[in-house]
Design a protein around this motif. Structure first.
Motif, PDB file in Angstrom:
ATOM      1  N   GLU A  95       0.855  -1.190   0.000  1.00 32.10           N
ATOM      2  CA  GLU A  95       0.000   0.000   0.000  1.00 32.10           C
ATOM      3  C   GLU A  95       0.884   1.231   0.000  1.00 32.10           C
ATOM      4  OE1 GLU A  95      -2.347  -0.430   3.566  1.00 32.10           O
ATOM      5  OE2 GLU A  95      -0.747   0.346   4.858  1.00 32.10           O
ATOM      6  N   ILE A  96       0.294   2.341  -0.383  1.00 33.89           N
ATOM      7  CA  ILE A  96       1.038   3.590  -0.433  1.00 33.89           C
ATOM      8  C   ILE A  96       0.099   4.693   0.048  1.00 33.89           C
ATOM      9  CG2 ILE A  96       0.537   4.377  -2.786  1.00 33.89           C
ATOM     10  CD1 ILE A  96       3.643   4.462  -3.110  1.00 33.89           C
ATOM     11  N   VAL A  97       0.617   5.585   0.873  1.00 33.78           N
ATOM     12  CA  VAL A  97      -0.194   6.712   1.345  1.00 33.78           C
ATOM     13  C   VAL A  97       0.445   7.985   0.806  1.00 33.78           C
ATOM     14  CG1 VAL A  97      -1.193   7.884   3.334  1.00 33.78           C
ATOM     15  CG2 VAL A  97      -0.722   5.424   3.444  1.00 33.78           C
ATOM     16  N   ALA A  98      -0.361   8.792   0.132  1.00 31.36           N
ATOM     17  CA  ALA A  98       0.187   9.959  -0.557  1.00 31.36           C
ATOM     18  C   ALA A  98      -0.579  11.222  -0.216  1.00 31.36           C
ATOM     19  CB  ALA A  98       0.146   9.726  -2.062  1.00 31.36           C
ATOM     20  N   HIS A  99       0.153  12.304  -0.181  1.00 30.36           N
ATOM     21  CA  HIS A  99      -0.434  13.644  -0.074  1.00 30.36           C
ATOM     22  C   HIS A  99      -0.282  14.273  -1.456  1.00 30.36           C
ATOM     23  CE1 HIS A  99      -0.030  18.047   0.390  1.00 30.36           C
ATOM     24  NE2 HIS A  99      -0.913  17.907   1.355  1.00 30.36           N
ATOM     25  N   SER A 100      -1.368  14.818  -1.983  1.00 30.66           N
ATOM     26  CA  SER A 100      -1.341  15.358  -3.331  1.00 30.66           C
ATOM     27  C   SER A 100      -1.911  16.769  -3.332  1.00 30.66           C
ATOM     28  CB  SER A 100      -2.165  14.425  -4.225  1.00 30.66           C
ATOM     29  OG  SER A 100      -2.591  15.081  -5.373  1.00 30.66           O
ATOM     30  N   ARG A 101      -1.215  17.677  -4.012  1.00 30.55           N
ATOM     31  CA  ARG A 101      -1.686  19.056  -4.114  1.00 30.55           C
ATOM     32  C   ARG A 101      -1.468  19.530  -5.541  1.00 30.55           C
ATOM     33  NH1 ARG A 101       0.623  24.180  -3.761  1.00 30.55           N
ATOM     34  NH2 ARG A 101       2.691  23.287  -3.472  1.00 30.55           N
ATOM     35  N   TYR A 102      -2.489  20.119  -6.144  1.00 29.83           N
ATOM     36  CA  TYR A 102      -2.300  20.617  -7.508  1.00 29.83           C
ATOM     37  C   TYR A 102      -2.489  22.127  -7.583  1.00 29.83           C
ATOM     38  CZ  TYR A 102      -7.397  21.002  -8.366  1.00 29.83           C
ATOM     39  OH  TYR A 102      -8.712  21.363  -8.318  1.00 29.83           O
ATOM     40  N   TRP A 103      -1.886  22.715  -8.611  1.00 32.51           N
ATOM     41  CA  TRP A 103      -2.058  24.150  -8.878  1.00 32.51           C
ATOM     42  C   TRP A 103      -1.932  24.364 -10.382  1.00 32.51           C
ATOM     43  CZ3 TRP A 103       2.256  21.928  -6.782  1.00 32.51           C
ATOM     44  CH2 TRP A 103       3.460  22.072  -7.481  1.00 32.51           C
ATOM     45  N   SER A 154      -0.704  25.296 -17.650  1.00 31.93           N
ATOM     46  CA  SER A 154      -0.321  23.930 -17.286  1.00 31.93           C
ATOM     47  C   SER A 154      -0.662  23.703 -15.810  1.00 31.93           C
ATOM     48  CB  SER A 154       1.175  23.703 -17.514  1.00 31.93           C
ATOM     49  OG  SER A 154       1.946  24.519 -16.644  1.00 31.93           O
ATOM     50  N   ILE A 155      -0.907  22.433 -15.489  1.00 31.49           N
ATOM     51  CA  ILE A 155      -1.227  22.061 -14.109  1.00 31.49           C
ATOM     52  C   ILE A 155      -0.121  21.165 -13.584  1.00 31.49           C
ATOM     53  CG2 ILE A 155      -2.777  20.640 -12.688  1.00 31.49           C
ATOM     54  CD1 ILE A 155      -5.085  21.742 -14.284  1.00 31.49           C
ATOM     55  N   GLU A 156       0.283  21.408 -12.350  1.00 26.83           N
ATOM     56  CA  GLU A 156       1.250  20.523 -11.711  1.00 26.83           C
ATOM     57  C   GLU A 156       0.609  19.894 -10.481  1.00 26.83           C
ATOM     58  OE1 GLU A 156       5.435  21.862 -11.479  1.00 26.83           O
ATOM     59  OE2 GLU A 156       4.639  23.722 -12.341  1.00 26.83           O
ATOM     60  N   ILE A 157       0.976  18.648 -10.231  1.00 22.21           N
ATOM     61  CA  ILE A 157       0.494  17.946  -9.045  1.00 22.21           C
ATOM     62  C   ILE A 157       1.724  17.442  -8.295  1.00 22.21           C
ATOM     63  CG2 ILE A 157      -1.010  16.148  -8.122  1.00 22.21           C
ATOM     64  CD1 ILE A 157      -2.317  15.965 -10.910  1.00 22.21           C
ATOM     65  N   ALA A 158       1.919  17.980  -7.098  1.00 26.06           N
ATOM     66  CA  ALA A 158       3.037  17.539  -6.261  1.00 26.06           C
ATOM     67  C   ALA A 158       2.532  16.426  -5.353  1.00 26.06           C
ATOM     68  CB  ALA A 158       3.567  18.705  -5.439  1.00 26.06           C
ATOM     69  N   VAL A 159       3.220  15.300  -5.387  1.00 26.61           N
ATOM     70  CA  VAL A 159       2.815  14.140  -4.589  1.00 26.61           C
ATOM     71  C   VAL A 159       3.947  13.802  -3.619  1.00 26.61           C
ATOM     72  CG1 VAL A 159       2.024  11.740  -4.644  1.00 26.61           C
ATOM     73  CG2 VAL A 159       1.492  13.267  -6.561  1.00 26.61           C
ATOM     74  N   THR A 160       3.616  13.728  -2.336  1.00 31.93           N
ATOM     75  CA  THR A 160       4.630  13.379  -1.338  1.00 31.93           C
ATOM     76  C   THR A 160       4.126  12.229  -0.481  1.00 31.93           C
ATOM     77  OG1 THR A 160       3.732  15.097   0.108  1.00 31.93           O
ATOM     78  CG2 THR A 160       5.675  15.680  -1.190  1.00 31.93           C
ATOM     79  N   ASP A 161       5.057  11.564   0.178  1.00 36.76           N
ATOM     80  CA  ASP A 161       4.692  10.442   1.033  1.00 36.76           C
ATOM     81  C   ASP A 161       3.956  10.951   2.269  1.00 36.76           C
ATOM     82  OD1 ASP A 161       5.436   7.376   1.152  1.00 36.76           O
ATOM     83  OD2 ASP A 161       5.471   8.137   3.210  1.00 36.76           O
TER      84      ASP A 161
END
Length: 198
Positions: free
Chosen positions: A91-99, A105-112
């Protein structure tokens, strides 16, 4: 960012490509996946956040669900992957934020975000070392997606085992996005936070 000289090609066709390269982490490769797909920008965001549907396009996934949503563009979610002999379920748990940037263009930063939820019994918790999406509008309802990531599978998995699985998995995932995203119900949805290319 588009310099691919350090990358090895795994597979590509006219619309999809997957590259990889060695990373500074033992037994982990960095992967860059690219696809051109017919979709609006909002349609893509809604599609990947439709957690009930994730198992239909993300390869080898059993389930995905949102744990918390702190704002309209920020979520924490857990994805559970099926075990496959000789590999345990993960399993993986992620925090995701987009702007959205000025060029649309859209970026999505994904961190643990492993500390957000207790680990499930009998499941190995993978660790996101880095993950980032860039979605560039090419024309009305046409986007170019780039996903670059490094994930530590944990549990002493040798690279010869994880490399083909991960690369084949992301190729299958791109294929699934390409076939499912244009037909998705989310293409009809507008998002007030996202400006579309005209």
């Amino acid at each position: 960012a588009n310099d691919l000289s350090s990358w090895n090609i795994w597979k590509k066709n006219s619309e999809l490509s997957v590259f990889y390269r060695a990373s500074q982490y033992h037994d982990v490769i960095e992967i860059k996946a690219q696809a051109e797909v017919n979709s609006s920008l909002a349609g893509f965001i809604y599609f990947i956040e439709d957690f009930k549907q994730v198992s239909h396009w993300l390869d080898n996934v059993k389930s995905a669900k949102c744990i918390s949503k702190s704002s309209s563009n920020e979520i924490v979610f857990i994805t559970r992957f099926k075990g496959l002999w000789p590999i345990s379920a993960r399993e993986i748990v992620a925090h995701s934020r987009y702007w959205q940037n000025e060029d649309l263009s859209i970026e999505i930063a994904v961190t643990d975000a492993s500390n957000a939820i207790e680990k499930t019994q009998d499941v190995i918790r993978m660790h996101i070392l880095s993950a980032h999406w860039t979605i560039v509008p090419m024309a009305a309802n046409r986007i170019a997606i780039t996903y670059q990531f490094m994930v530590d599978p944990k549990g002493n998995m040798p690279l010869w085992l994880t490399k083909p699985m991960t690369l084949n998995g992301i190729w299958t995932t791109l294929h699934n996005i390409q076939s499912q995203l244009p037909q998705s119900k989310w293409q009809q949805q507008v998002n007030d936070d996202i400006q579309e290319i005209q």
